[in-house]
Design an enzyme around this catalytic site. Structure first.
Site, PDB file in Angstrom:
ATOM      1  N   ARG A   1      -2.036  -5.834  12.571  1.00  0.00           N
ATOM      2  CA  ARG A   1      -2.932  -5.764  11.403  1.00  0.00           C
ATOM      3  C   ARG A   1      -2.120  -5.985  10.119  1.00  0.00           C
ATOM      4  O   ARG A   1      -2.599  -6.641   9.181  1.00  0.00           O
ATOM      5  CB  ARG A   1      -3.675  -4.426  11.382  1.00  0.00           C
TER       6      ARG A   1
ATOM      7  N   GLN B   1     -12.985  24.018  27.565  1.00  0.00           N
ATOM      8  CA  GLN B   1     -13.525  24.173  26.211  1.00  0.00           C
ATOM      9  C   GLN B   1     -12.496  23.807  25.141  1.00  0.00           C
ATOM     10  O   GLN B   1     -12.835  23.192  24.128  1.00  0.00           O
ATOM     11  CB  GLN B   1     -14.006  25.617  25.994  1.00  0.00           C
TER      12      GLN B   1
ATOM     13  N   GLU C   1       1.212   0.572   0.742  1.00  0.00           N
ATOM     14  CA  GLU C   1      -0.055   0.379   0.013  1.00  0.00           C
ATOM     15  C   GLU C   1      -0.467   1.646  -0.719  1.00  0.00           C
ATOM     16  O   GLU C   1      -1.643   1.988  -0.782  1.00  0.00           O
ATOM     17  CB  GLU C   1      -1.175  -0.042   0.971  1.00  0.00           C
TER      18      GLU C   1
ATOM     19  N   THR D   1       1.309   5.640  -1.272  1.00  0.00           N
ATOM     20  CA  THR D   1       1.450   6.822  -0.418  1.00  0.00           C
ATOM     21  C   THR D   1       0.228   7.727  -0.603  1.00  0.00           C
ATOM     22  O   THR D   1      -0.544   7.572  -1.558  1.00  0.00           O
ATOM     23  CB  THR D   1       2.707   7.623  -0.803  1.00  0.00           C
TER      24      THR D   1
HETATM   25  C1  FAD Z   1       6.921  -0.826   7.196  1.00  0.00           C
HETATM   26  C2  FAD Z   1       6.731  -1.031   5.722  1.00  0.00           C
HETATM   27  C3  FAD Z   1       6.255  -2.245   5.244  1.00  0.00           C
HETATM   28  C4  FAD Z   1       6.132  -2.453   3.862  1.00  0.00           C
HETATM   29  N1  FAD Z   1       5.697  -3.692   3.397  1.00  0.00           N
HETATM   30  C5  FAD Z   1       5.729  -3.951   2.061  1.00  0.00           C
HETATM   31  C6  FAD Z   1       5.428  -5.255   1.562  1.00  0.00           C
HETATM   32  O1  FAD Z   1       5.070  -6.164   2.321  1.00  0.00           O
HETATM   33  N2  FAD Z   1       5.560  -5.489   0.231  1.00  0.00           N
HETATM   34  C7  FAD Z   1       5.947  -4.518  -0.643  1.00  0.00           C
HETATM   35  O2  FAD Z   1       6.067  -4.806  -1.836  1.00  0.00           O
HETATM   36  N3  FAD Z   1       6.221  -3.260  -0.212  1.00  0.00           N
HETATM   37  C8  FAD Z   1       6.120  -2.948   1.122  1.00  0.00           C
HETATM   38  N4  FAD Z   1       6.419  -1.676   1.588  1.00  0.00           N
HETATM   39  C9  FAD Z   1       6.890  -0.681   0.642  1.00  0.00           C
HETATM   40  C10 FAD Z   1       5.910   0.448   0.355  1.00  0.00           C
HETATM   41  O3  FAD Z   1       4.857  -0.033  -0.420  1.00  0.00           O
HETATM   42  C11 FAD Z   1       6.686   1.584  -0.329  1.00  0.00           C
HETATM   43  O4  FAD Z   1       7.492   2.163   0.686  1.00  0.00           O
HETATM   44  C12 FAD Z   1       5.782   2.621  -0.961  1.00  0.00           C
HETATM   45  O5  FAD Z   1       5.198   2.112  -2.123  1.00  0.00           O
HETATM   46  C13 FAD Z   1       6.532   3.913  -1.309  1.00  0.00           C
HETATM   47  O6  FAD Z   1       7.699   3.628  -1.989  1.00  0.00           O
HETATM   48  P1  FAD Z   1       9.077   4.342  -1.560  1.00  0.00           P
HETATM   49  O7  FAD Z   1       9.205   4.215  -0.077  1.00  0.00           O
HETATM   50  O8  FAD Z   1      10.143   3.773  -2.413  1.00  0.00           O
HETATM   51  O9  FAD Z   1       8.848   5.857  -1.864  1.00  0.00           O
HETATM   52  P2  FAD Z   1       9.073   6.601  -3.276  1.00  0.00           P
HETATM   53  O10 FAD Z   1       8.333   5.868  -4.337  1.00  0.00           O
HETATM   54  O11 FAD Z   1      10.534   6.849  -3.462  1.00  0.00           O
HETATM   55  O12 FAD Z   1       8.338   7.972  -3.011  1.00  0.00           O
HETATM   56  C14 FAD Z   1       8.978   9.115  -2.429  1.00  0.00           C
HETATM   57  C15 FAD Z   1       7.999  10.260  -2.395  1.00  0.00           C
HETATM   58  O13 FAD Z   1       7.616  10.586  -3.733  1.00  0.00           O
HETATM   59  C16 FAD Z   1       6.211  10.680  -3.811  1.00  0.00           C
HETATM   60  N5  FAD Z   1       5.771  10.395  -5.176  1.00  0.00           N
HETATM   61  C17 FAD Z   1       5.804   9.202  -5.815  1.00  0.00           C
HETATM   62  N6  FAD Z   1       5.317   9.318  -7.053  1.00  0.00           N
HETATM   63  C18 FAD Z   1       4.962  10.627  -7.192  1.00  0.00           C
HETATM   64  C19 FAD Z   1       4.403  11.380  -8.252  1.00  0.00           C
HETATM   65  N7  FAD Z   1       4.066  10.806  -9.423  1.00  0.00           N
HETATM   66  N8  FAD Z   1       4.185  12.696  -8.058  1.00  0.00           N
HETATM   67  C20 FAD Z   1       4.513  13.291  -6.870  1.00  0.00           C
HETATM   68  N9  FAD Z   1       5.050  12.618  -5.839  1.00  0.00           N
HETATM   69  C21 FAD Z   1       5.264  11.307  -5.999  1.00  0.00           C
HETATM   70  C22 FAD Z   1       5.742   9.668  -2.803  1.00  0.00           C
HETATM   71  O14 FAD Z   1       4.383   9.867  -2.458  1.00  0.00           O
HETATM   72  C23 FAD Z   1       6.695   9.921  -1.674  1.00  0.00           C
HETATM   73  O15 FAD Z   1       6.255  11.011  -0.928  1.00  0.00           O
HETATM   74  C24 FAD Z   1       6.474  -1.421   2.954  1.00  0.00           C
HETATM   75  C25 FAD Z   1       6.916  -0.190   3.453  1.00  0.00           C
HETATM   76  C26 FAD Z   1       7.035   0.020   4.810  1.00  0.00           C
HETATM   77  C27 FAD Z   1       7.506   1.349   5.326  1.00  0.00           C
END
Ligand code: FAD
Length: 388
Positions: free
Chosen positions: A94, A283, A367, A369
């Protein structure tokens, strides 16, 4: 004949004949063509992405809800239902379709020049060219506005430098839609991946979405003509408009994984004899099955409702957040609960439960968190932004 979880909710009556026909075609394709290979693709972390893209293209599934340029022009609901069937197979498949259609193709379709659309969309719809979407960076995921990738003007050209991280389809893509900071605002660029200075090393050792290619994008002074700029997108609203499309597909998709888990578990619990009677006859088991069915059905009603709103053209991004937050959160809870019913049998690739649960860890994160969607919903309710 026993009821299926979604049959109990009577959701078939809410789906049009045309959408149902598309869904059934995708379901057959997943069962006949993909399902026999899913565990192997996951275990070996190898998928024949190019071959699959052509097959998905010939079924009309790539950019299927877009109009023109070789795209099928289906309803948004049909697109959602197709995502659900694909993810009932594996979230990685997907993801391939979401990134191709909702991120890379949608970016060009919505924000591109006529020349860019003519050049890329028909080939991408046919699966002859694969796309990726580079927004996230090593230090900027939830806060893409901080991105460090720069695009500088040099005469008529643009020169891009920086790193993107976690990019689905990155190493197999023919074209990357890359978002970069300019002197003015964040802009999007259509980057053929054979441009000198562009490379996409694959990220290995993933425990989630193993049947999906995930890569880093390295942009080392990548020189592009002025025509590579997406003329219709300026500022973060450009990439966010694409993310909203892909999130919509996930609202349905995650439920596919959950449905596959629940159906597998129902069949297993009916067969498995414990203390001389079927596990399904206890159950405690039935309470779990009933609660999971409730969440799957409620999620499905929400997805179909959002599908109707999208088809009417009134769907708002905060409403997509409601669906993404709820349905992915419930799907992963269902996958884990199902695993408890299969107990030891649930931990291998013989059954899809842990594969789905592990995949959904990524779906929970990309997309937007769960926390980001809570903040979007919080802002819609209170008028207060709590992002910073
Ligand atoms: C398998 C996979 C495929 C992906 N494919 C793509 C892609 O095709 N293109 C692309 O551009 N990206 C892609 N991503 C990236 C994905 O969009 C990011 O991982 C995601 O946006 C989160 O960013 P980060 O991992 O840097 O986490 P961070 O931004 O570092 O977040 C860390 C934690 O902080 C929390 N957090 C963030 N902001 C706040 C806030 N204001 N207050 C409280 N908590 C907060 C988050 O929810 C999370 O729990 C992919 C990721 C994965 C794992």
């Amino acid at each position: 004949m026993n009821q299926t979880p979604l049959g109990l909710f009577g959701v078939e009556a809410l789906i049009s004949d045309e959408d149902r026909a598309i869904r059934d075609t995708v379901r057959r394709f997943v069962d006949d063509r993909l399902r026999p290979h899913l565990a192997d693709w996951y275990e070996t972390a190898q998928i024949p992405a190019r071959e699959l893209a052509r097959e998905l293209g010939s079924l009309g599934l790539l950019g299927m809800h877009l109009e023109g340029y070789g795209c099928a022009g289906t309803s948004a609901t049909a697109y959602g239902l197709a995502c659900m069937e694909l993810e009932a197979g594996d979230s990685g498949l997907r993801s391939l379709v979401s990134v191709q259609g909702s991120l890379a193709m949608f970016a060009i379709w919505k924000h591109g020049s006529e020349e860019q659309k003519q050049e890329w969309l028909p080939r991408m719809a046919a699966g002859e060219a694969l796309g990726c979407f580079g927004l996230t960076e090593p230090d900027f995921g939830s806060n893409p506005a901080g991105m460090r990738t720069r695009a500088k003007r040099d005469g008529d050209d643009w020169v891009l430098s920086g790193n993107k991280m976690w990019i689905t389809n990155g190493s197999v893509a023919d074209v990357a839609v890359v978002w970069a900071q300019t002197d003015d605002r964040i802009r999007g660029f259509v980057v053929p991946t054979d441009t000198p200075g562009f490379s996409a090393p694959e990220i290995k050792k993933k425990l989630s979405l193993r049947a999906s290619v995930t890569s880093e994008l390295v942009l080392d002074n990548v020189r592009l003509p002025g025509t590579a700029l997406l003329p219709g997108a300026a500022g973060l609203s450009g990439p966010l408009s694409c993310l909203s499309e892909a999130r919509f597909g996930i609202v349905f998709g995650a439920l596919g994984a959950a449905r596959d888990c629940l159906e597998t578990t129902l069949a297993y619990a009916g067969d498995r004899q414990i203390f001389d009677k079927p596990l399904a006859a206890y159950q405690l088991t039935q309470a779990k099955l009933a609660d999971m069915t409730l969440e799957l059905g409620k999620g499905m009603l929400l997805a179909l409702h959002l599908g109707r709103l999208k088809d009417e053209g009134t769907l708002e991004s905060a409403q997509v957040s409601l669906g993404k937050l709820n349905n992915v959160r419930e799907a992963i809870a269902i996958a884990r609960e199902c695993r408890t019913i299969l107990a030891a049998a649930g931990i291998t690739l013989e059954y899809p439960l842990m594969r789905h649960a592990n995949n959904l860890e990524s779906v929970l994160t990309y997309e937007g968190t769960s926390e980001v969607h809570q903040l979007v919903i919080g802002q819609a309710l209170t008028g207060q932004s709590a992002f910073r």
